[in-house]
Each structure stands twice: as C-alpha cells, then as structure tokens.
Scaffold this active site. Structure first.
Site, PDB file in Angstrom:
ATOM      1  N   ASP A 276      -2.858  -7.639  -1.953  1.00 10.54           N
ATOM      2  CA  ASP A 276      -3.592  -6.528  -0.884  1.00 10.54           C
ATOM      3  C   ASP A 276      -5.019  -6.850  -0.843  1.00 10.54           C
ATOM      4  O   ASP A 276      -5.889  -6.499  -0.169  1.00 10.54           O
ATOM      5  CB  ASP A 276      -3.486  -5.066  -1.432  1.00 10.54           C
ATOM      6  CG  ASP A 276      -3.986  -4.097  -0.522  1.00 10.54           C
ATOM      7  OD1 ASP A 276      -4.059  -4.454   0.835  1.00 10.54           O
ATOM      8  OD2 ASP A 276      -3.946  -3.101  -0.788  1.00 10.54           O
TER       9      ASP A 276
ATOM     10  N   ARG B 218     -10.524 -11.602   1.486  1.00 10.84           N
ATOM     11  CA  ARG B 218     -11.161 -12.536   0.896  1.00 10.84           C
ATOM     12  C   ARG B 218     -10.572 -13.821   1.154  1.00 10.84           C
ATOM     13  O   ARG B 218     -10.946 -14.810   0.996  1.00 10.84           O
ATOM     14  CB  ARG B 218     -11.733 -12.242  -0.447  1.00 10.84           C
ATOM     15  CG  ARG B 218     -10.635 -11.841  -1.128  1.00 10.84           C
ATOM     16  CD  ARG B 218     -10.791 -11.231  -2.750  1.00 10.84           C
ATOM     17  NE  ARG B 218     -10.930  -9.662  -2.606  1.00 10.84           N
ATOM     18  CZ  ARG B 218     -11.361  -8.754  -3.366  1.00 10.84           C
ATOM     19  NH1 ARG B 218     -11.598  -9.377  -4.734  1.00 10.84           N
ATOM     20  NH2 ARG B 218     -11.390  -7.319  -3.172  1.00 10.84           N
TER      21      ARG B 218
ATOM     22  N   LYS C 162       0.831  -1.359  -0.067  1.00 13.54           N
ATOM     23  CA  LYS C 162      -0.091   0.098   0.066  1.00 13.54           C
ATOM     24  C   LYS C 162       0.704   1.269  -0.151  1.00 13.54           C
ATOM     25  O   LYS C 162       1.958   1.232   0.413  1.00 13.54           O
ATOM     26  CB  LYS C 162      -0.972   0.018   1.235  1.00 13.54           C
ATOM     27  CG  LYS C 162      -2.050  -0.847   1.304  1.00 13.54           C
ATOM     28  CD  LYS C 162      -2.809  -0.876   2.409  1.00 13.54           C
ATOM     29  CE  LYS C 162      -4.035  -1.656   2.529  1.00 13.54           C
ATOM     30  NZ  LYS C 162      -5.012  -1.524   1.402  1.00 13.54           N
TER      31      LYS C 162
HETATM   32  N1  BES Z   1      -8.484  -3.772   4.141  1.00 11.67           N
HETATM   33  C1  BES Z   1      -8.346  -3.108   2.831  1.00 11.67           C
HETATM   34  C2  BES Z   1      -9.556  -2.492   2.608  1.00 11.67           C
HETATM   35  C3  BES Z   1      -9.725  -1.136   3.030  1.00 11.67           C
HETATM   36  C4  BES Z   1      -8.950  -0.026   2.351  1.00 11.67           C
HETATM   37  C5  BES Z   1     -10.530  -0.703   4.014  1.00 11.67           C
HETATM   38  C6  BES Z   1      -9.194   1.222   2.891  1.00 11.67           C
HETATM   39  C7  BES Z   1     -10.687   0.625   4.425  1.00 11.67           C
HETATM   40  C8  BES Z   1      -9.903   1.709   3.751  1.00 11.67           C
HETATM   41  C9  BES Z   1      -8.298  -4.588   1.824  1.00 11.67           C
HETATM   42  O1  BES Z   1      -7.562  -5.315   2.303  1.00 11.67           O
HETATM   43  C10 BES Z   1      -7.904  -4.190   0.664  1.00 11.67           C
HETATM   44  O2  BES Z   1      -6.488  -3.686   0.876  1.00 11.67           O
HETATM   45  N2  BES Z   1      -8.611  -4.068  -0.335  1.00 11.67           N
HETATM   46  C11 BES Z   1      -8.035  -3.627  -1.729  1.00 11.67           C
HETATM   47  C12 BES Z   1      -8.512  -4.663  -2.657  1.00 11.67           C
HETATM   48  C13 BES Z   1      -8.213  -4.364  -4.185  1.00 11.67           C
HETATM   49  C14 BES Z   1      -6.813  -4.588  -4.199  1.00 11.67           C
HETATM   50  C15 BES Z   1      -9.048  -5.345  -5.093  1.00 11.67           C
HETATM   51  C16 BES Z   1      -8.599  -2.328  -2.036  1.00 11.67           C
HETATM   52  O3  BES Z   1      -9.955  -1.847  -1.544  1.00 11.67           O
HETATM   53  O4  BES Z   1      -8.014  -1.445  -2.554  1.00 11.67           O
HETATM   54 ZN    ZN Z   2      -7.330  -5.719   4.543  1.00 10.83          ZN
HETATM   55 MN    MN Z   3      -5.508  -5.299   1.671  1.00 13.01          MN
END
Ligand code: BES
Ligand code: ZN
Ligand code: MN
Length: 498
Positions: free
Chosen positions: A349, A353, A279
């Site tokens: 990331d 899931r 991230k």
């Molecule tokens: N924990 C995050 C989702 C998240 C991001 C929650 C920002 C709250 C604020 C999750 O694990 C994630 O990183 N999801 C990605 C998925 C994508 C790579 C398909 C996302 O939402 O960017």
């Molecule tokens: Zn996450």
């Molecule tokens: Mn994530």
C-alpha cells in the site's frame, strides 16, 4: 467567461448586478457610498434598521433599487474595517460567489476591488475575484443521467478599478485567473471521474488532448514494453496486479529556448486498493483520488500553455492502478528500481513512492532547474496537517520558502515538514538497499526520505497533497488544489506577474 474593468460609479453602471460592501462597524465601502448617495440613503437605512450587518459572510440581494442603473444590488458584509486584508477580501468574494451560484445573474460588476486591501494590488485582487467566483461555479455532471443540475448562467465579470492606471494589472489578473480556473476544473474533473473511466490510458489521452491544442507542447506516452526497457521495475511492481495497462506520460512545454526546465512529477494512481496489503473497505472509493497529483501537474501544464509563459516546463506522470491479484506484488518481494537501488516492499500500500522513485530517476535526463513531485502520498500527512495545508518537504529551505510563498500569494497554502538524515534509519532493510515503509512515526516524512534517495544532486521538493486534494463527506469532491499554488510558482519563475 468575459472580463472587463470599469471606472464608472456603482450607481451609474449598467449590469445585471453590482456588488458593494459594508463593514461590520457600519462603514460603507466605496461602491456602497456611491449607491447610498444615488438612492437617497437606502444603504444607510438598511444598516440602521439592522438589515445589513456588515458581518463577514452576510449578504443581501435587492432588485430595482431606485437611483441605481443595475438590475440588482448585492450588498456583502466585509467584516472588520480595520486592517482589511486578503483573507477577509476573499471571504467576501466567496459570499458573492455563493449568491451568484444560485441566481439568474448574467453579468456582475464587483466594487469590492476598489476597497483598500492591505498588502496586495489590483492584479491580485482581480485574480482572487475571478478565481474565487470561477471555481465556485464548478459543477460535475459527467456521470449523472437524467435531469442535470444547471450551471449558473453568469457570463461576464466586471471589475471596478480606482483609476485607468490599474486597468492593465486587473485585466492581466483576470486573464491569469481564468486560466487557473480552467486548470482547476480540469484537475477536478480528472479527480471526480470514477476509476473505471479515469484510467491510466484516460490520463494519457487528456495529456495528448492538451498537446493538440497547444503548439509548444510535445507529449510522449510510454507503454509497458518501453517502461520495462527503461528498467522501471519499481513502477512495474505496482501495476502487476491489474489488467489495465500502465502509462508513463511525459509532456514538454518550450517557452524559453534552451533554459533548464521546471519539472513537475505527479502521482497517477488511478485507483489504490492497497494491493495485497489491502485497504479496509470503508471509504475505499475515495482512492480514485489517488491520481490528484497527476491531475494537478497536467492541469498546471494546461495553464502554462494557455498563458504562453516564458518558461520551460516538463511534466512527468507515472500512471497505473494498485490492485490485489494472483500476479500482484507480495509483501516481502524485492525489486530493482531504475536507479539500480533495490527495494524491499514491506507494504504494497506504500505504492506511491514506488512509482515516483522511477519517475524521479527518469527525470534526471531533463537536467531540471527545479523538480517538484506532487502526490497524495500518505494518510500520515492528513494526521499531521489536517485538510487545510499541503505539506512541503525538501532539503533546500530556499526552495521551501519559494513554494510556501507561492502558496500564500495564491491562497493555496502549504506548510513545511522537515526531512533529514535522522529519519533514514527507519527505512533500513536487512535484505535490500531500502525498505518501502518506515513505520508509523513521522509517516509523511519517511515517505519523503524514501524519495530523497532518488533525487541526489537535484533541486527537489516533495508536496504531499493527501489532505488537500479532495473533500470527503457531504461535499465529497476534488478541490483542484494545488493548481493555484503550482501556477503561482511557475508564473513567478516566468516573471509573468506585474
Ligand atoms: N494513497 C495513499 C495515501 C492516502 C491515504 C491518501 C488516505 C489520502 C488518504 C497511499 O498510497 C497509502 O496507502 N499510504 C499508506 C502508507 C503506509 C502503508 C506506509 C498510508 O498512508 O497508510
Ligand atoms: Zn496511494
Ligand atoms: Mn497506497
């Protein structure tokens, strides 16, 4: 906190503070009318002079009012008089909470509960009052050294009731509210604790602590050897970058004999750096909140156990970190989930899931009456719904309605997003049964579609709490959501609401 109900008038009631309301049109509420009569029209005078506007959100605290037995009178604005309903009532109580929070008041009696509030009853009014005030008094001090901000000293909340017949309902509402407030505080603490303290092992210890306090709760914590034996390679692929051991937590509450259980599954990523699909740095600290699903379901277990509800509840939490390292999963890796389905990890990331799919497969053994997973799953959900509503996705509209209705009753709202086969296209992989991402379009929905590949035949719903579990900015902190909604859901299923 202690609670009591009272039928005595606002002027004659002994207390640190009595709370009375005035409407925006100058109409005095029930308690305000009583105080006005006892004080030779003091309240009417304040209204006339414009010191009390009755506007929602306004308040005036007065000490030593003549003719009034209580030490202080708190006058709060109730807003519009016509169609006075729950949101306005709650706003007024929130105003009370903000005054109480910065006061030295030890005990208060609220007369707002005797107002005419549309579409609710003494049970819910008591619950809203105690929940709103109780949760507003929450303070996180665990990790501050030196001079601590001091918690408000309030010890007793009294609730005025119109007649003795409402007492039972109000008392039950207050009791339920206190359990929910305690649950929310637990969820907030777990969320707010830093990721070097709130680790997978810490979540497991918290579960075991609840277990020790409640006879009807049984807890099992599986370590990595057992997780491997079960074939949870999707879960394991997420934890492969960290040195902290992963934990798989199972809590079972038995309050209804051999009934099929409600199963709640919570995402327990104690820190989500994104893995090799790292991230960006700014705001990454907030990914300590990526275990808020786990916190919410563990807290709901605490609520159910505390209230000894007649229901069977099972809570399942896969807990680990998602870090990059030389042993971390790479984009392109293909893993075999516990279900046997293979997954191409195109983005490390999208890890939530990957741990949830194995937890859902594991949960089949409980033959759930209903299974709900709760997860801070996608940034896309925050884009879709903002920070006010939790997203609900399920293939059962009946279950969706049950959940959104619980959210309305608990004032912890959710909104349904669709899932359907059209979206499945986006998860196609040339090399595995499924890809773990579905592109930018409808990201919250394709995440739910991914999970639905592992819930066939179960009465399942997915809650994405990415927008609602915590606040950012100056008020950064955990909200304790969706503990009120989940608690309402189980309270209704246990037929515990009068
Ligand atoms: N924990 C995050 C989702 C998240 C991001 C929650 C920002 C709250 C604020 C999750 O694990 C994630 O990183 N999801 C990605 C998925 C994508 C790579 C398909 C996302 O939402 O960017
Ligand atoms: Zn996450
Ligand atoms: Mn994530």
């Amino acid at each position: 906190m202690e609670f009591f109900t009272t039928t005595s008038s606002a002027s004659r009631r002994a207390a640190g503070c009595v709370v009375i309301g005035v409407y925006a049109n100058g109409k005095l509420g029930v308690g305000a009318t009583e105080v006005d009569a006892a004080s030779q029209g003091a309240i009417s005078k304040l209204v006339k002079q414009g010191d009390v506007s009755g506007r929602a959100g306004s308040s005036l605290l007065i000490a030593g009012m003549s003719g009034v037995r209580a030490q202080r009178v708190l006058i709060v604005g109730l807003g519009k008089a016509s169609g006075f309903a729950v949101p306005q009532f709650r706003k007024a109580v929130a105003t009370v909470a903000s005054v109480i929070k910065d006061s030295k008041i030890l005990d208060m009696v609220s007369y707002l509960n005797v107002e005419e509030v549309a579409d609710t009853d003494a049970y819910y009014l008591a619950r809203y009052t105690v929940e709103t005030i109780g949760s507003a008094l929450y303070l996180f001090t665990e990790t501050k050294s030196g001079k601590q901000p001091r918690a408000a000293p309030l010890k007793k909340i009294g609730l005025a009731i119109a007649s003795r017949s409402a007492a039972k309902k109000a008392e039950l509402g207050a009791e339920h509210a206190q359990a929910i407030v305690d649950g929310m505080s637990l969820a907030k603490d777990l969320g707010n604790l830093p990721p070097n303290i709130c680790t997978p092992a810490y979540l497991a210890k918290t579960a075991q602590h609840i277990d020790r306090q409640n006879k009807k709760v049984t807890t099992k914590v599986l370590g990595e050897a057992e997780i491997k034996r079960l074939g949870m390679h999707s879960f394991l692929s997420v934890t492969s970058g960290t040195t902290l051991p992963a934990k798989f937590i199972i809590m079972q509450y038995n309050g209804a004999g051999r009934d099929k259980p409600v199963v709640l599954v919570g995402k327990g990523i104690t820190f989500d750096a994104g893995g090799i699909s790292l991230k960006p740095g700014s705001g990454m600290d907030e990914m300590k909140y990526d275990m808020c699903g786990a916190a919410a379901v563990i807290a709901t277990m605490a609520v159910v156990a505390k209230l000894k509800l007649s229901i069977n509840l099972t809570v399942v939490v896969p807990a680990c970190e998602n870090l990059p390292s030389g042993t971390a999963t790479r984009p392109g890796d293909i893993i075999t989930s516990m279900s046997g389905k293979t997954i191409e990890v195109l983005n490390t990331d999208a890890e939530g899931r990957l741990i949830l799919c194995d937890a859902l497969t594991y949960s089949r053994r409980f033959k759930p009456e209903v299974i709900i997973d709760v997860a801070t799953l996608t940034g896309a959900c925050v884009i879709a719904l903002g920070r006010h509503r939790t997203a609900v996705m399920t293939r059962s509209d009946k279950l969706a309605n049950e959940i959104t209705s619980a959210g309305i009753a608990a004032d912890d709202r959710a909104w349904q997003l669709p899932i359907s086969d059209e979206y499945d296209q986006q998860l196609k992989s040339n090399f595995a049964d499924l890809a773990n991402i579905g592109g930018r379009d409808g990201g919250a929905i394709t995440a739910a579609c991914f999970l639905s590949n592992f819930t066939e035949g179960m009465n399942w719903a997915h809650l994405d709490i990415a927008g609602t579990a915590w606040l950012s900015g100056a008020r950064k902190g955990s909200t304790g959501r969706p503990v009120p909604m989940l608690s309402e859901f189980v309270l209704q299923r246990a037929r515990a609401i009068p």
